[in-house]
Design a protein around this motif. Structure first.
Motif, PDB file in Angstrom:
ATOM      1  N   UNK A  61       0.735  -4.502 -11.234  1.00 37.70           N
ATOM      2  CA  UNK A  61       0.013  -3.228 -11.096  1.00 37.70           C
ATOM      3  C   UNK A  61       0.505  -2.444  -9.887  1.00 37.70           C
ATOM      4  N   UNK A  62       0.706  -1.150 -10.093  1.00 38.86           N
ATOM      5  CA  UNK A  62       1.048  -0.253  -8.990  1.00 38.86           C
ATOM      6  C   UNK A  62      -0.007   0.840  -8.970  1.00 38.86           C
ATOM      7  N   UNK A  63      -0.554   1.136  -7.803  1.00 38.47           N
ATOM      8  CA  UNK A  63      -1.517   2.222  -7.753  1.00 38.47           C
ATOM      9  C   UNK A  63      -1.435   2.989  -6.441  1.00 38.47           C
ATOM     10  N   UNK A  64      -1.949   4.200  -6.459  1.00 42.78           N
ATOM     11  CA  UNK A  64      -1.949   5.037  -5.263  1.00 42.78           C
ATOM     12  C   UNK A  64      -1.848   6.493  -5.667  1.00 42.78           C
ATOM     13  N   UNK A 122      -0.228  -2.358   6.891  1.00 38.77           N
ATOM     14  CA  UNK A 122       0.187  -3.134   5.721  1.00 38.77           C
ATOM     15  C   UNK A 122      -0.785  -4.294   5.657  1.00 38.77           C
ATOM     16  N   UNK A 123      -1.423  -4.436   4.522  1.00 38.74           N
ATOM     17  CA  UNK A 123      -2.519  -5.401   4.431  1.00 38.74           C
ATOM     18  C   UNK A 123      -2.423  -6.065   3.066  1.00 38.74           C
ATOM     19  N   UNK A 133       1.278   7.660   6.446  1.00 40.76           N
ATOM     20  CA  UNK A 133       0.971   9.078   6.620  1.00 40.76           C
ATOM     21  C   UNK A 133       0.919   9.772   5.257  1.00 40.76           C
ATOM     22  N   UNK A 134       1.855   9.419   4.374  1.00 40.04           N
ATOM     23  CA  UNK A 134       1.878  10.066   3.055  1.00 40.04           C
ATOM     24  C   UNK A 134       0.894   9.451   2.071  1.00 40.04           C
ATOM     25  N   UNK A 135       0.532   8.204   2.302  1.00 38.05           N
ATOM     26  CA  UNK A 135      -0.411   7.511   1.411  1.00 38.05           C
ATOM     27  C   UNK A 135      -1.655   7.093   2.194  1.00 38.05           C
ATOM     28  N   UNK A 136      -2.501   8.082   2.564  1.00 41.36           N
ATOM     29  CA  UNK A 136      -3.744   7.716   3.254  1.00 41.36           C
ATOM     30  C   UNK A 136      -4.646   6.880   2.346  1.00 41.36           C
ATOM     31  N   UNK A 137      -4.652   7.202   1.060  1.00 40.67           N
ATOM     32  CA  UNK A 137      -5.230   6.288   0.082  1.00 40.67           C
ATOM     33  C   UNK A 137      -4.064   5.377  -0.268  1.00 40.67           C
ATOM     34  N   UNK A 138      -4.155   4.082   0.059  1.00 36.94           N
ATOM     35  CA  UNK A 138      -2.940   3.261   0.111  1.00 36.94           C
ATOM     36  C   UNK A 138      -2.187   3.100  -1.210  1.00 36.94           C
ATOM     37  N   UNK A 139      -0.895   2.909  -1.066  1.00 35.22           N
ATOM     38  CA  UNK A 139      -0.040   2.533  -2.186  1.00 35.22           C
ATOM     39  C   UNK A 139      -0.219   1.024  -2.354  1.00 35.22           C
ATOM     40  N   UNK A 140      -0.661   0.634  -3.535  1.00 31.45           N
ATOM     41  CA  UNK A 140      -0.992  -0.777  -3.767  1.00 31.45           C
ATOM     42  C   UNK A 140      -0.103  -1.377  -4.844  1.00 31.45           C
TER      43      UNK A 140
END
Lengths: 365, 365
Positions: free
Chosen positions: A334-337, B172-173, B327-334
């Motif tokens: 899964x990729x999301x964002x 990074x989490x 900075x570009x993904x404040x809602x994180x890229x997951x």
């Protein structure tokens, strides 16, 4: 050195210029051999054998595409780029079909193509095939279009890796529209109180929708993305044969203006409320989902239900999400964002440029 | 043509041989110019100027590394590979520090390196820097190690794209251990009834843990992955300066055998039950999480709480998940999915090989 020329620098192209200029001024993790050498918008164009200076890029509207620039002429633009010698990428930041139809010509002249424009990859199969054939050789020009699906999210690169390494794609399923993500994340959640038309109204006022929200609700943008995913996965999907659920109420499809559509949408709130309460009663939420089925090779775009503990149900804001179910990933990858916006779209383009840079740009450094 | 030589073909290397052989026999989406030319395990080795035949690869244990093969000699192996002429990748499928220390030598001789072995990238900074320096030039040999974090999930490639395009990493989490993912997904969930020691017992019996589960619970495997992520993000993390929460109860750390550890673990069930009920009472669950903080450049590995609607709380099975806040993904890229197992690890290696192939393999095709 890799030459970059940008067609249609608007919001996305402007963000790309900004990111590239920032890199040129203070590169991190090694300077990339990238130079911006061409810009063209609907009125003006400029092509330079020497890279544009970072200071000019900071004010490109005046200093590069200002009064002194030549009149826009797409054929001449490609001509000048093809003569530059070094590997050159044309970045198409328009959403124009006419520009997309030029890709085969550009490729035939040895120009690489990078674009967030979905048209070339989701319209006629013949155009797609022509582009694939021209971009298929290892040393020939290449085409990258990561940002056509999920903007900067690593969606197509991941799908490409899966299929090229021989994984079997069983299902590709996702929420590919920031607008429809936002709408249903807010409308269809336990305890949510807004009516459907209120949600659409807020999304429109916040600039999340197209000027006419029916252009989101009709599913065609999602259908294009599903078509691209399906084709990259090896299926001959056509956008016209896709099973697309248009959620614009039938009587409102022919209504002339967006304003009239918005004013009449509340008449259908009961319809959406019923769908929603049925979903919630079964412990699910509504999500507007695009899907490629690996067994049948068919694509669909539908309003579907997902249980509350499903990752699609937990989506927030206007995020995109995509799940690849494959032989190797029975529990899907899964990729999301964030899947929309100029900065993340420019990031997707920039990532593609790095790939071309690594493949072709270093030769003449 | 890109030559591939595999060091330590066990489960992962075997899966890689299988995937490569399948590709050679029926390529999809264009045949890659890849040839397997070398294999070495602890006893035997073989290097061939001509690619091994697909039929031999199907039974490589007997037909390539059988009695007729030479005795294993790592120096001679690298020697023979360096003389082959074509671009050659050494794939290190061991988890050995000793093998990792050979990378600088291999690189200096023009051999590329691809590996799921974490040691070179998470041990001494000096070794990491040496490798980076040797692999840093655009036409020189390269190092790819996608599979060191999250196996085949596109984690390091995504992080690399983010940092190279100039995004600012804020956090990074992630949950980077399949074992600890499985444990806490099952132990810490509303309505879950198993005690902590029961969960560990089931995980051990299912083969999800190391032979001695303390090797998972001490957090060192996660710490290595956090170190790698931090370094790829540009921070000088050292595994010895990381803030790691070892969740092996202190009194059980010095216990001699895994069996004794397992038999005494129930004494601590109350401790874990209390942590868990505190978390659940606040609407959260426990997850064992690795973190790189972009502001401080520090890394940590900790047992933390996440609210039920957080993507980490919704994780299932033994999946990995990683969230990049930038900075570009404040809602994180997951990115999430299976982060362990031979098929997905081999997939990560194969994806790296394609990248090298595209950069270097086509020259002499």
């Amino acid at each position: 050195m890799l030459n970059v020329a940008i067609v249609g620098p608007g919001l996305v192209g402007g963000a790309l210029i900004e990111q590239l200029a920032a890199h040129l001024q203070s590169p991190r993790f090694g300077s990339l051999p990238i130079a911006i050498v061409g810009l063209i918008n609907s009125k003006k164009m400029a092509v330079s054998a020497a890279p544009f200076a970072a200071s000019d890029l900071g004010d490109w509207k005046c200093r590069i595409l200002g009064d002194a620039a030549g009149s826009a002429d797409m054929a001449q633009f490609a001509d000048s780029l093809a003569k530059l010698g070094a590997p050159t990428v044309v970045v198409d930041c328009t959403s124009s079909s006419t520009v997309a139809e030029l890709y085969p010509e550009w490729l035939a002249r040895g120009l690489h193509v990078v674009t967030p424009n979905k048209k070339a990859f989701s319209s006629d199969l013949s155009l797609f095939r022509k582009i694939q054939a021209l971009a298929g050789s290892p040393r020939g020009p290449s085409v990258y279009h990561e940002a056509t699906v999920g903007a900067g999210l690593p969606v197509l690169s991941t799908l490409n890796d899966l299929v090229r390494t021989g994984d079997r794609i069983e299902k590709i399923e996702g929420i590919f529209s920031g607008t429809l993500s936002y709408l249903f994340n807010n409308f269809s959640a336990p305890g949510a109180t807004q009516t459907f038309s209120e949600c659409v109204g807020v999304a429109k006022a916040s600039g999340y929708t197209e000027p006419d929200p029916r252009d989101d609700l009709n599913g065609m943008d999602v259908a294009r993305k599903v078509t691209i995913l399906g084709r990259v996965a090896g299926f001959e999907l056509g956008i016209d044969t896709l099973d697309v659920e248009n959620i614009v109420p039938e009587a409102l499809r022919s209504v002339a203006s967006a304003d009239e559509f918005m004013s009449r949408l509340p008449e259908y709130d009961d319809h959406f409320a019923q769908l929603n309460s049925e979903a919630l009663a079964s412990g699910s939420v509504l999500r507007y989902v695009g899907c490629v089925d690996g067994a049948s090779g068919q694509g669909s775009v539908k309003l579907m239900r997902y249980p509350l503990d499903h990752p699609f149900a937990a989506l927030k804001g206007s995020d995109n999400i995509i799940a690849f179910t494959t032989a190797r990933f029975p529990s899907p990858l899964i990729v999301q964002g964030s899947g929309a916006g100029s900065a993340v779209t420019a990031f997707g383009i920039f990532s593609d440029l790095i790939k071309i840079c690594e493949r072709f740009g270093a030769d003449s450094k």
